[in-house]
Design a protein around this motif. Structure first.
Motif, mmCIF file in Angstrom:
data_model
loop_
_atom_site.group_PDB
_atom_site.id
_atom_site.type_symbol
_atom_site.label_atom_id
_atom_site.label_comp_id
_atom_site.label_asym_id
_atom_site.label_seq_id
_atom_site.Cartn_x
_atom_site.Cartn_y
_atom_site.Cartn_z
ATOM 1 N N ALA A 26 0.846 -1.187 0.000
ATOM 2 C CA ALA A 26 0.000 0.000 0.000
ATOM 3 C C ALA A 26 0.878 1.232 0.000
ATOM 4 C CB ALA A 26 -0.933 0.018 1.210
ATOM 5 N N ALA A 27 0.717 2.058 -1.031
ATOM 6 C CA ALA A 27 1.452 3.316 -1.096
ATOM 7 C C ALA A 27 0.840 4.352 -0.165
ATOM 8 C CB ALA A 27 1.469 3.833 -2.528
ATOM 9 N N LEU A 28 -0.477 4.229 0.073
ATOM 10 C CA LEU A 28 -1.201 5.192 0.888
ATOM 11 C C LEU A 28 -2.012 4.454 1.939
ATOM 12 C CD1 LEU A 28 -2.617 7.406 -2.028
ATOM 13 C CD2 LEU A 28 -0.481 7.770 -0.754
ATOM 14 N N ARG A 29 -2.301 5.130 3.017
ATOM 15 C CA ARG A 29 -3.086 4.531 4.090
ATOM 16 C C ARG A 29 -4.356 5.335 4.312
ATOM 17 N NH1 ARG A 29 -1.189 -0.598 5.043
ATOM 18 N NH2 ARG A 29 1.064 -0.570 4.702
ATOM 19 N N PRO A 30 -5.506 4.660 4.442
ATOM 20 C CA PRO A 30 -6.759 5.392 4.663
ATOM 21 C C PRO A 30 -6.826 5.975 6.061
ATOM 22 C CG PRO A 30 -7.133 3.038 4.828
ATOM 23 C CD PRO A 30 -5.709 3.205 4.387
ATOM 24 N N LEU A 31 -7.727 6.933 6.226
ATOM 25 C CA LEU A 31 -7.930 7.558 7.526
ATOM 26 C C LEU A 31 -9.005 6.802 8.299
ATOM 27 C CD1 LEU A 31 -7.997 11.338 6.544
ATOM 28 C CD2 LEU A 31 -6.011 9.887 7.041
ATOM 29 N N PRO A 32 -8.945 6.834 9.611
ATOM 30 C CA PRO A 32 -9.996 6.190 10.411
ATOM 31 C C PRO A 32 -11.272 7.015 10.371
ATOM 32 C CG PRO A 32 -8.441 7.302 11.838
ATOM 33 C CD PRO A 32 -7.877 7.398 10.448
ATOM 34 N N PRO A 33 -12.425 6.390 10.653
ATOM 35 C CA PRO A 33 -13.672 7.163 10.729
ATOM 36 C C PRO A 33 -13.535 8.310 11.721
ATOM 37 C CG PRO A 33 -14.140 4.816 10.766
ATOM 38 C CD PRO A 33 -12.655 4.952 10.875
ATOM 39 N N GLY A 34 -14.075 9.455 11.347
ATOM 40 C CA GLY A 34 -14.022 10.629 12.204
ATOM 41 C C GLY A 34 -12.843 11.536 11.963
ATOM 42 N N ALA A 35 -11.812 11.035 11.242
ATOM 43 C CA ALA A 35 -10.651 11.881 10.977
ATOM 44 C C ALA A 35 -10.975 12.978 9.978
ATOM 45 C CB ALA A 35 -9.486 11.030 10.462
ATOM 46 N N ALA A 36 -11.905 12.719 9.073
ATOM 47 C CA ALA A 36 -12.318 13.711 8.077
ATOM 48 C C ALA A 36 -13.820 13.922 8.190
ATOM 49 C CB ALA A 36 -11.953 13.240 6.669
ATOM 50 N N ALA A 100 -24.315 1.742 10.316
ATOM 51 C CA ALA A 100 -23.141 1.706 11.186
ATOM 52 C C ALA A 100 -22.208 2.870 10.895
ATOM 53 C CB ALA A 100 -22.408 0.380 11.014
ATOM 54 N N TRP A 101 -21.884 3.086 9.614
ATOM 55 C CA TRP A 101 -21.002 4.208 9.282
ATOM 56 C C TRP A 101 -21.660 5.527 9.670
ATOM 57 C CZ3 TRP A 101 -16.623 2.273 9.182
ATOM 58 C CH2 TRP A 101 -16.239 1.196 8.385
ATOM 59 N N GLU A 102 -22.979 5.605 9.527
ATOM 60 C CA GLU A 102 -23.676 6.841 9.881
ATOM 61 C C GLU A 102 -23.583 7.087 11.382
ATOM 62 O OE1 GLU A 102 -24.835 10.170 8.810
ATOM 63 O OE2 GLU A 102 -24.831 8.657 7.218
ATOM 64 N N TYR A 103 -23.711 6.027 12.158
ATOM 65 C CA TYR A 103 -23.538 6.170 13.603
ATOM 66 C C TYR A 103 -22.119 6.619 13.929
ATOM 67 C CZ TYR A 103 -23.420 5.087 18.578
ATOM 68 O OH TYR A 103 -23.282 5.178 19.944
ATOM 69 N N ALA A 169 -17.225 1.178 13.621
ATOM 70 C CA ALA A 169 -17.913 2.457 13.834
ATOM 71 C C ALA A 169 -18.624 2.540 15.176
ATOM 72 C CB ALA A 169 -18.913 2.707 12.703
ATOM 73 N N THR A 170 -19.018 1.387 15.736
ATOM 74 C CA THR A 170 -19.775 1.418 16.990
ATOM 75 C C THR A 170 -19.056 0.727 18.134
ATOM 76 O OG1 THR A 170 -20.982 -0.678 16.734
ATOM 77 C CG2 THR A 170 -21.865 1.247 15.568
ATOM 78 N N GLY A 171 -18.051 -0.108 17.829
ATOM 79 C CA GLY A 171 -17.378 -0.878 18.865
ATOM 80 C C GLY A 171 -18.153 -2.103 19.307
ATOM 81 N N ARG A 172 -19.297 -2.383 18.678
ATOM 82 C CA ARG A 172 -20.121 -3.536 19.045
ATOM 83 C C ARG A 172 -19.681 -4.768 18.246
ATOM 84 N NH1 ARG A 172 -24.499 -1.698 22.574
ATOM 85 N NH2 ARG A 172 -25.027 -3.913 22.477
ATOM 86 N N ARG A 173 -19.752 -5.928 18.865
ATOM 87 C CA ARG A 173 -19.296 -7.172 18.245
ATOM 88 C C ARG A 173 -20.443 -8.104 17.851
ATOM 89 N NH1 ARG A 173 -14.260 -9.322 18.116
ATOM 90 N NH2 ARG A 173 -15.346 -11.337 17.969
ATOM 91 N N GLU A 174 -21.683 -7.749 18.108
ATOM 92 C CA GLU A 174 -22.773 -8.688 17.868
ATOM 93 C C GLU A 174 -22.780 -9.213 16.433
ATOM 94 O OE1 GLU A 174 -22.978 -5.919 19.641
ATOM 95 O OE2 GLU A 174 -24.600 -5.977 21.132
ATOM 96 N N LEU A 175 -22.734 -8.325 15.465
ATOM 97 C CA LEU A 175 -22.779 -8.767 14.069
ATOM 98 C C LEU A 175 -21.448 -9.398 13.661
ATOM 99 C CD1 LEU A 175 -24.781 -8.844 11.749
ATOM 100 C CD2 LEU A 175 -23.829 -6.702 10.913
ATOM 101 N N LEU A 176 -20.352 -8.936 14.231
ATOM 102 C CA LEU A 176 -19.054 -9.532 13.932
ATOM 103 C C LEU A 176 -19.025 -10.996 14.375
ATOM 104 C CD1 LEU A 176 -16.246 -8.726 12.762
ATOM 105 C CD2 LEU A 176 -15.506 -8.405 15.123
ATOM 106 N N ASP A 177 -19.641 -11.318 15.498
ATOM 107 C CA ASP A 177 -19.700 -12.711 15.940
ATOM 108 C C ASP A 177 -20.481 -13.566 14.947
ATOM 109 O OD1 ASP A 177 -18.245 -12.077 18.205
ATOM 110 O OD2 ASP A 177 -20.014 -11.847 19.487
ATOM 111 N N VAL A 178 -21.568 -13.025 14.413
ATOM 112 C CA VAL A 178 -22.332 -13.736 13.383
ATOM 113 C C VAL A 178 -21.465 -13.961 12.150
ATOM 114 C CG1 VAL A 178 -24.337 -13.593 11.837
ATOM 115 C CG2 VAL A 178 -24.528 -12.813 14.209
ATOM 116 N N ALA A 179 -20.754 -12.922 11.748
ATOM 117 C CA ALA A 179 -19.912 -13.009 10.556
ATOM 118 C C ALA A 179 -18.806 -14.036 10.732
ATOM 119 C CB ALA A 179 -19.316 -11.639 10.240
ATOM 120 N N VAL A 180 -18.199 -14.085 11.892
ATOM 121 C CA VAL A 180 -17.120 -15.047 12.137
ATOM 122 C C VAL A 180 -17.649 -16.474 12.051
ATOM 123 C CG1 VAL A 180 -15.600 -15.934 13.956
ATOM 124 C CG2 VAL A 180 -15.625 -13.486 13.424
ATOM 125 N N ARG A 181 -18.824 -16.727 12.628
ATOM 126 C CA ARG A 181 -19.389 -18.083 12.540
ATOM 127 C C ARG A 181 -19.668 -18.463 11.086
ATOM 128 N NH1 ARG A 181 -22.025 -16.362 17.310
ATOM 129 N NH2 ARG A 181 -23.912 -15.727 16.166
#
Length: 644
Positions: A26-36, A100-103, A169-181
């Motif tokens: 990667a020549a460039l790195r993206p910014l985290p949410p909220g930086a812009a 999520a991004w909107e939150y 964007a929210t710090g919540r893992r509920e949907l991430l746990d579903v995705a991992v399974r």
């Protein structure tokens, strides 16, 4: 083949929708949410409409269309039959990503309640072994037996992207746990090992989703499966199901392809996912092939608006230079996929042409798909609609923008793109920030030596002056600004800069500084490559990054768009119209309109070659930005105008 052994994932350096690990190419790195953040101008209006109208109405539509009820039925919480297309779950996942991004942009507890309620419905529908796709579950379809059409992995890919967005964007893992399974289930199911399925989905997107899930969790098996899906395409799997492989981007292996073909959205989603795989595995050969494919698309298969897909048949790319204006399909989702692919190539290479592409697609091919109110959409985005066009079905632009579709892939795709738009503004590399897209707002970027805080003041794209105010700057901080390829005569702090590249501020930055970029946004005429038969002898109007269009209601009485001609030798004019369509610059041109001769009934539409041209009279033609057409009701429109 130039590859390296998979390296363990380092932490991601940006946490937007695409966040390469520190070990990625990667020549460039993206910014985290909220930086812009964007706080005004054209994009500021669109982001407000997305938050206040699009996202809330999208949830209502998902209820009305049955998408959410499908999940409840699959979970045993309701009774009934599945409604909608087989990929109905994917629209729920895209809405979850948008919300999520909107939150993340601005926390709102009521929005979070909606997100968690929908997340619980998704989680409840998941099978014990991790499988999740409510419509096949409810219709009793045997798993993975019709992947060319079942979209099971397509739905999984959008779930993975939504889960990553929710985590970041929210710090919540509920949907991430579903995705991992679900991802663990896919890892156990697909591949070359004993008892595994050697299959690919007919609609790519799982590749992007798996790579991002790898970036979020560090689970290398997800990256390996994404790599496997990319390498398996073009090896006869789709053809083995009796399907024509071109439509599915499955005729040629990805690393051997020289252009894009088939269904446009499938093709660009595959390109984006393959780029993710290439940068994370160090596969420079694959990355070079993808760059060549993108260049071939831009050179011969892309509309001036950035629209992709010239055939209604198969929603597909045509042959090189097959770009009819009035039959353009140019699906809104294809422009979104084109932006996603360009963004990944920009991160990988740092090449300004990809930022130019993002700008063209966002401001023209993408934005035309959404009304100013934020609640109506175009699925298809042609470059010409005739005066007597028949509004025969929901995807026909003569019907106007609609609040939803039976195949509703575009509306929630628009929502998630706007909710994450601020992430496309800038990137960083150690001690430097690169500005790619211009909108009024702020940036606070963590560099090696400290935080660089900037405020951008501009009326771009309607005006070409961009002022970057430095509010805080660590020692050694550097700043580069993109100069679009069309911007001949641009200056940075009064000095000429080359178009199509990045101009770097050549002085030390300090609080209180103002950096001034001047981009010449005067209107200009553009002609197509003469091999584009459909618009040979025509010109289009552009102004800065905006493509313009003639809309019938703006023309003089009797100046039917089918009959007008533009005088390319006459100067173009400009008129500021703050009262029109939220504020625009109208471009005027001189031209003529031909008088239609009286023709006896039954005489037909053809005339002897060399016959005297019809009489004509002078007219003034008025053009508005293409993305704003049909906001005053559907009417005749054209981008390409024959020359007088």
């Amino acid at each position: 083949m130039t590859t390296t052994t998979h390296r363990p994932a380092g932490p991601t350096t940006g946490r937007g929708p695409a966040a390469p690990t520190t070990s990625a190419i990667a020549a460039l790195r993206p910014l985290p949410p909220g930086a812009a953040s964007i706080d005004g101008g054209l994009w500021g209006h669109r982001l407000r409409a997305n938050r206040e109208a699009s996202v809330p109405s999208g949830l209502e539509r998902l209820h009305e269309a049955g998408n959410l009820r499908n999940l409840e039925i699959a979970a045993g919480q309701a009774e009934g039959e599945a409604e909608g297309p087989v990929f109905a779950d994917s629209d729920v996942h895209k809405w979850l990503e948008a919300a999520a991004w909107e939150y993340g942009r601005e926390p709102d507890e009521r929005l979070l309640e909606d997100v968690l309620r929908v997340t619980r419905a998704v989680a409840a529908a998941q099978a014990p072994d991790g499988y999740l796709d409510s419509v096949p579950q409810l219709r009793g379809v045997e798993r993975y037996t019709d992947l060319p059409w079942s979209h099971e992995l397509y739905c999984a890919g959008h779930l993975f992207q939504a889960a990553v967005a929710q985590s970041r964007a929210t710090g919540r893992r509920e949907l991430l746990d579903v995705a991992v399974r679900l991802a663990d289930h896919l890892v156990a199911t697909f591949g070359d090992g004993d008892g595994k399925l050697r299959e690919v989905d007919g609609h790519p997107v799982v590749e992007m989703g798996l790579v991002e899930l790898y970036r979020e969790t560090g689970t290398a098996a997800y990256l390996e499966l994404a790599r496997w899906f990319v390498e398996a395409r073009g090896t006869g799997i789709i053809a083995g199901h009796g399907k024509a492989p071109t439509y599915f981007s499955d005729r040629v292996r990805v690393r051997e392809a020289t252009t894009v073909e088939g269904h446009a959205v499938r093709a660009v989603y595959l390109g984006a996912g393959a780029t993710d795989v290439a940068v994370e595995t160090g596969d420079t050969e694959l990355l070079a092939a993808l760059e060549r494919q993108y260049a071939a698309m831009v050179d011969a298969k892309q509309y001036i608006t950035g629209g992709l897909g010239s055939r209604w048949e198969g929603e597909a790319f045509g042959d090189p230079y097959e770009l009819p204006a009035d039959r353009a399909y140019a699906e809104t989702c294809a422009a979104i996929g084109g932006v996603q692919w360009a963004w990944r190539l920009l991160l990988a290479t740092g090449d300004a042409r990809y930022a130019d592409q993002i700008e063209r697609m966002l401001l023209n091919g993408f934005l035309a798909g959404l009304s100013l109110a934020g609640t109506e959409y175009f699925y298809v985005n042609p470059l010409q609609v005739r005066a007597d066009a028949h509004a025969d079905e929901e995807r026909t632009p003569a019907s106007g923008r609609l609040p939803w579709f039976g195949c509703a892939c575009c509306p929630p795709n628009v929502m998630r793109t706007l909710s994450s738009l601020e992430g496309y503004l800038a990137t960083t590399t150690g001690d430097a920030v690169q500005l790619h897209q211009y909108a009024p707002g702020t940036l606070a970027v963590a560099l090696d030596g400290g935080t660089l805080r900037l405020r951008v003041e501009t009326r771009y794209p309607h005006a070409g002056r961009v002022v970057v105010h430095v509010e805080e700057a660590p020692a050694g901080a550097r700043l580069a600004l993109r100069v679009p390829a069309w911007a001949h005569g641009a200056t940075l702090d009064g000095a000429s800069v080359a178009p199509g590249a990045y101009a770097t501020v050549d002085r030390a930055l300090a609080a209180g500084d103002a950096v001034v970029l001047e981009l010449p946004v005067a209107p200009r005429l553009t002609a197509a490559d003469p091999r584009v038969d459909a618009v040979r002898g025509c010109v289009a109007i552009e102004r800065g990054p905006l493509v313009y269009a003639l809309e019938q209601g703006d023309q003089e009485p009797g100046a039917v768009l089918d009959d007008v001609r533009l005088d390319p030798a006459a100067p173009l004019g400009e008129e500021e119209r703050p009262d029109l369509l939220g504020g625009v610059v109208v471009v005027t041109a001189r031209g003529t309109v031909a008088e239609r001769p009286a023709v006896p009934a039954g005489a037909g539409q053809y005339r002897p070659a060399g016959a005297a041209p019809a009489a004509s009279r002078p007219v003034t033609l008025r053009a508005i930005p293409y993305h704003l057409w049909a906001n005053r009701g559907p009417q005749a429109m054209r981008v390409w105008v024959p020359v007088a």
